[in-house]
Design an enzyme around this catalytic site. Structure first.
Site, PDB file in Angstrom:
ATOM      1  N   ASP A  56      -5.769  -0.190   3.923  1.00  0.00           N
ATOM      2  CA  ASP A  56      -6.512   1.047   3.662  1.00  0.00           C
ATOM      3  C   ASP A  56      -7.424   1.436   4.819  1.00  0.00           C
ATOM      4  OD1 ASP A  56      -5.287   1.318   1.243  1.00  0.00           O
ATOM      5  OD2 ASP A  56      -7.121   1.446   0.050  1.00  0.00           O
ATOM      6  N   ASN A  99      -1.431   4.473   1.046  1.00  0.00           N
ATOM      7  CA  ASN A  99      -1.779   4.779  -0.345  1.00  0.00           C
ATOM      8  C   ASN A  99      -3.292   4.731  -0.514  1.00  0.00           C
ATOM      9  OD1 ASN A  99      -1.534   5.429  -3.001  1.00  0.00           O
ATOM     10  ND2 ASN A  99      -0.637   3.480  -3.654  1.00  0.00           N
ATOM     11  N   ASP A 322     -11.914  -0.199 -11.353  1.00  0.00           N
ATOM     12  CA  ASP A 322     -11.115  -1.190 -10.617  1.00  0.00           C
ATOM     13  C   ASP A 322     -11.358  -2.600 -11.158  1.00  0.00           C
ATOM     14  OD1 ASP A 322     -10.421   1.009  -9.147  1.00  0.00           O
ATOM     15  OD2 ASP A 322     -11.342   0.347  -7.271  1.00  0.00           O
ATOM     16  N   GLU A 350      -2.801   3.187  -8.083  1.00  0.00           N
ATOM     17  CA  GLU A 350      -1.665   2.663  -7.310  1.00  0.00           C
ATOM     18  C   GLU A 350      -0.367   2.658  -8.110  1.00  0.00           C
ATOM     19  OE1 GLU A 350      -4.667   2.133  -6.872  1.00  0.00           O
ATOM     20  OE2 GLU A 350      -5.170   1.090  -5.010  1.00  0.00           O
ATOM     21  N   HIS A 394      -2.069  -3.839  -5.442  1.00  0.00           N
ATOM     22  CA  HIS A 394      -2.838  -5.030  -5.056  1.00  0.00           C
ATOM     23  C   HIS A 394      -3.605  -5.633  -6.221  1.00  0.00           C
ATOM     24  CE1 HIS A 394      -6.561  -2.319  -4.160  1.00  0.00           C
ATOM     25  NE2 HIS A 394      -5.661  -1.632  -4.828  1.00  0.00           N
ATOM     26  N   ARG A 395      -4.171  -4.772  -7.079  1.00  0.00           N
ATOM     27  CA  ARG A 395      -4.984  -5.317  -8.169  1.00  0.00           C
ATOM     28  C   ARG A 395      -4.138  -5.985  -9.251  1.00  0.00           C
ATOM     29  NH1 ARG A 395      -9.656  -4.219  -6.244  1.00  0.00           N
ATOM     30  NH2 ARG A 395      -9.941  -2.190  -5.265  1.00  0.00           N
ATOM     31  N   LYS A 425      -3.398  -4.153   0.770  1.00  0.00           N
ATOM     32  CA  LYS A 425      -4.128  -2.871   0.671  1.00  0.00           C
ATOM     33  C   LYS A 425      -5.633  -3.086   0.867  1.00  0.00           C
ATOM     34  CE  LYS A 425      -4.264   1.387  -2.071  1.00  0.00           C
ATOM     35  NZ  LYS A 425      -5.655   1.774  -2.266  1.00  0.00           N
TER      36      LYS A 425
HETATM   37  O1  LIG Z   1     -14.622   6.423  -4.043  1.00  0.00           O
HETATM   38  C1  LIG Z   1     -14.121   5.294  -4.001  1.00  0.00           C
HETATM   39  O2  LIG Z   1     -14.343   4.496  -3.057  1.00  0.00           O
HETATM   40  C2  LIG Z   1     -13.265   4.859  -5.124  1.00  0.00           C
HETATM   41  C3  LIG Z   1     -13.351   5.507  -6.335  1.00  0.00           C
HETATM   42  C4  LIG Z   1     -12.580   5.077  -7.524  1.00  0.00           C
HETATM   43  O3  LIG Z   1     -11.575   6.038  -7.751  1.00  0.00           O
HETATM   44  P1  LIG Z   1     -11.677   7.205  -8.882  1.00  0.00           P
HETATM   45  O4  LIG Z   1     -12.875   7.998  -8.618  1.00  0.00           O
HETATM   46  O5  LIG Z   1     -10.399   7.950  -8.631  1.00  0.00           O
HETATM   47  O6  LIG Z   1     -11.729   6.521 -10.213  1.00  0.00           O
HETATM   48  C5  LIG Z   1     -11.936   3.705  -7.326  1.00  0.00           C
HETATM   49  O7  LIG Z   1     -10.960   3.484  -8.304  1.00  0.00           O
HETATM   50  C6  LIG Z   1     -11.318   3.566  -5.960  1.00  0.00           C
HETATM   51  O8  LIG Z   1     -10.722   2.304  -5.781  1.00  0.00           O
HETATM   52  C7  LIG Z   1     -12.369   3.714  -4.896  1.00  0.00           C
HETATM   53  C1  LIG Z   2      -7.752   2.913  -6.954  1.00  0.00           C
HETATM   54  C2  LIG Z   2      -7.793   2.200  -5.841  1.00  0.00           C
HETATM   55  O1  LIG Z   2      -7.596   2.680  -4.590  1.00  0.00           O
HETATM   56  P1  LIG Z   2      -7.753   4.113  -3.899  1.00  0.00           P
HETATM   57  O2  LIG Z   2      -8.956   3.968  -3.005  1.00  0.00           O
HETATM   58  O3  LIG Z   2      -6.493   4.300  -3.149  1.00  0.00           O
HETATM   59  O4  LIG Z   2      -7.983   5.135  -4.972  1.00  0.00           O
HETATM   60  C3  LIG Z   2      -8.056   0.733  -5.899  1.00  0.00           C
HETATM   61  O5  LIG Z   2      -8.290   0.140  -4.819  1.00  0.00           O
HETATM   62  O6  LIG Z   2      -8.040   0.134  -6.976  1.00  0.00           O
END
Ligand SMILES: O=C(O)C1=C[C@@H](OP(=O)(O)O)[C@@H](O)[C@H](O)C1
Ligand SMILES: C=C(OP(=O)(O)O)C(=O)O
Length: 443
Positions: A56, A99, A322, A350, A394-395, A425
């Site tokens: 990422d 992703n 998460d 994901e 990954h999770r 990831k």
């Molecule tokens: O802003 C961020 O860093 C994130 C927000 C969350 O997503 P959502 O806002 O889509 O729930 C989380 O699931 C993602 O892994 C990271």
């Molecule tokens: C939802 C996730 O990732 P993303 O930052 O791609 O949304 C995650 O890392 O669980």
């Protein structure tokens, strides 16, 4: 210590009797990608300590390079980013976003506001993850973003527009990353007058907005807030490098080790996040405490220890989507049925995580009810050996390593995790780190 056997296609985790140890966490994905973008948009040079090295962050670093932002990796733990002061040296680029939601969403807003000719695309699943609320919000105030595939989803083609609004409205119930993206781009729009971003309807995953506001502040921009309903950026604020910045350890990555400590003895200590963390996912530890584990915290560490069988939990997990996945698997070790509520966003991450979690928990013998926005898990008497599919998530892979902890009950039966490399990831050496806390294994 177990010897994790890593195969190209799968990893076999031998049953583990007990876990104990200390884990140094990789950097936070959410803080890393925000910091990279803010450093790039700043005036001045930023030294970033302990940036996450994973898929990422690679896509973000590569994209910034293509956009003409200079950065160097000084050593494994130190990056230096030379900010371009709210401009981008390269006006035309094709950007691969993998992703990474934390890369594509904030970059889309920044590129649309700065203007240029940019295409953004990712892996197949990225093209199924919604971005329509963000694109609608930006196009409604003068941006020029087109879908080159399915409407509402990447790939995107961004052209120069004129984005200098007073107000922008964005829906908050699909992903908080849309609001994060607009907030980070707002100082670039607030040239002559204030810009107010209004949240339409419910806002999910609120603690991630707190991370955004905190980091913007460190880069010199303060945001006025009317609860969770609207956010205002006053004109004349530009991002300025704080000089150097340290990335906390990833609190979502911490969840697997803390859960392991809560399930199978412990203590397990994670280092890199502590009681003053800016990440909402540290509140995962509160959920474990509610399930009966003993949690202790210091400035830069959190520790979990088990007190026998976990207690089942019934709670709203909207604030930690998460880390909540880790609770769903920890529920296999609880004394009854657990219910995780208000997690509809799992379906657009994901993979469809509600469906995937239900399918894989059933494989190890759990009784699972999957609702539109909840999951209910009743553990079996004894976990079954299973081959877990991970859906390039990954999770899913990291969560199901915890199903190897029922050592005594599954003598001789390894838990097989398919496609373990998907952990890249956010946590490329997850399985090596996990095997480092396994004290006794049975085979
Ligand atoms: O802003 C961020 O860093 C994130 C927000 C969350 O997503 P959502 O806002 O889509 O729930 C989380 O699931 C993602 O892994 C990271
Ligand atoms: C939802 C996730 O990732 P993303 O930052 O791609 O949304 C995650 O890392 O669980």
């Amino acid at each position: 210590m177990t010897q994790a056997k890593i195969y190209p296609q799968h990893i076999d985790l031998e049953p583990v009797m007990r876990v104990q140890g200390t884990v140094r966490l990789p950097g936070s994905k959410s803080i890393s990608n925000r910091t990279l973008l803010l450093a790039a948009l700043s005036e001045g040079t930023t030294t970033i300590h302990d940036l996450l090295a994973s898929d990422d962050t690679s896509v973000m670093l590569d994209a910034l390079k293509k956009l003409g932002i200079r950065w160097e990796e000084v050593d494994e733990r130190t990056h230096v980013v030379h900010g371009a002061g709210g401009k981008l040296p390269v006006a035309q680029a094709d950007l691969f976003m993998g992703n990474a939601g934390t890369a594509i969403r904030p970059l889309t807003a920044a590129l649309a506001v700065i203007g240029g000719d940019y295409t953004l695309h990712g892996v197949e699943r990225m093209h199924e993850r919604p971005i329509g609320d963000l694109v609608d919000a930006l196009n409604a105030v003068g941006a020029s973003i087109e879908y080159t595939g399915n409407p509402g989803y990447p790939p995107l083609h961004i052209r120069a527009g004129k984005v200098q609004p007073d107000r922008i409205a964005v829906r908050g119930n699909v992903s908080s990353q849309f609001l994060t993206a607009l907030l980070m781009a707002a100082p670039l729009m607030a040239v002559a007058k204030p810009v107010t971003i209004e949240v339409v309807g419910e806002l999910i995953s609120k603690p991630y907005i707190e991370i955004t506001l905190n980091l913007m502040r460190r880069f010199g921009v303060t945001v006025g807030q009317d609860g969770w309903a609207s956010f205002t950026v006053q004109p004349g604020q530009t991002y300025r490098s704080p000089g150097s910045i340290h990335v906390e350890g990833d609190a979502s990555s911490a969840s697997y080790f803390l859960a392991a400590g809560a399930i199978a003895g412990g203590p397990v200590r994670v280092e890199g996040v502590g009681k003053d963390s800016i990440q909402g996912d540290v509140r995962f530890a509160d959920a474990l405490e509610q399930m009966g584990a003993t949690i202790t915290k210091g400035d830069n560490w959190i520790e979990a220890k088990s007190n026998g069988v976990l207690k089942a939990i019934d709670a709203d997990f909207n604030h930690i989507p998460d880390a909540a996945m880790t609770i769903a698997v920890a529920a296999l070790y609880a004394d009854g049925t657990s219910t995780l509520r208000n997690i509809a966003s799992w379906r657009v991450k994901e993979t469809d995580r509600l469906a995937a979690m239900a399918t894989e928990l059933r494989k190890v013998g759990a009784t699972v009810e999957e609702g539109p926005d909840y999951i209910r898990v009743t553990p079996p008497d004894t976990l079954s050996h299973a081959t877990i599919d991970t859906y390039d998530d990954h999770r899913m892979a990291m969560c199901f390593s915890l199903a190897s902890l029922d050592g005594a009950a599954r003598r001789g039966n390894a838990m097989r995790i398919n496609d373990p490399k998907c952990v890249a990831k956010t946590f490329p050496d997850y399985f090596e780190t996990f095997s480092g806390i396994a004290q006794d294994t049975l085979s």
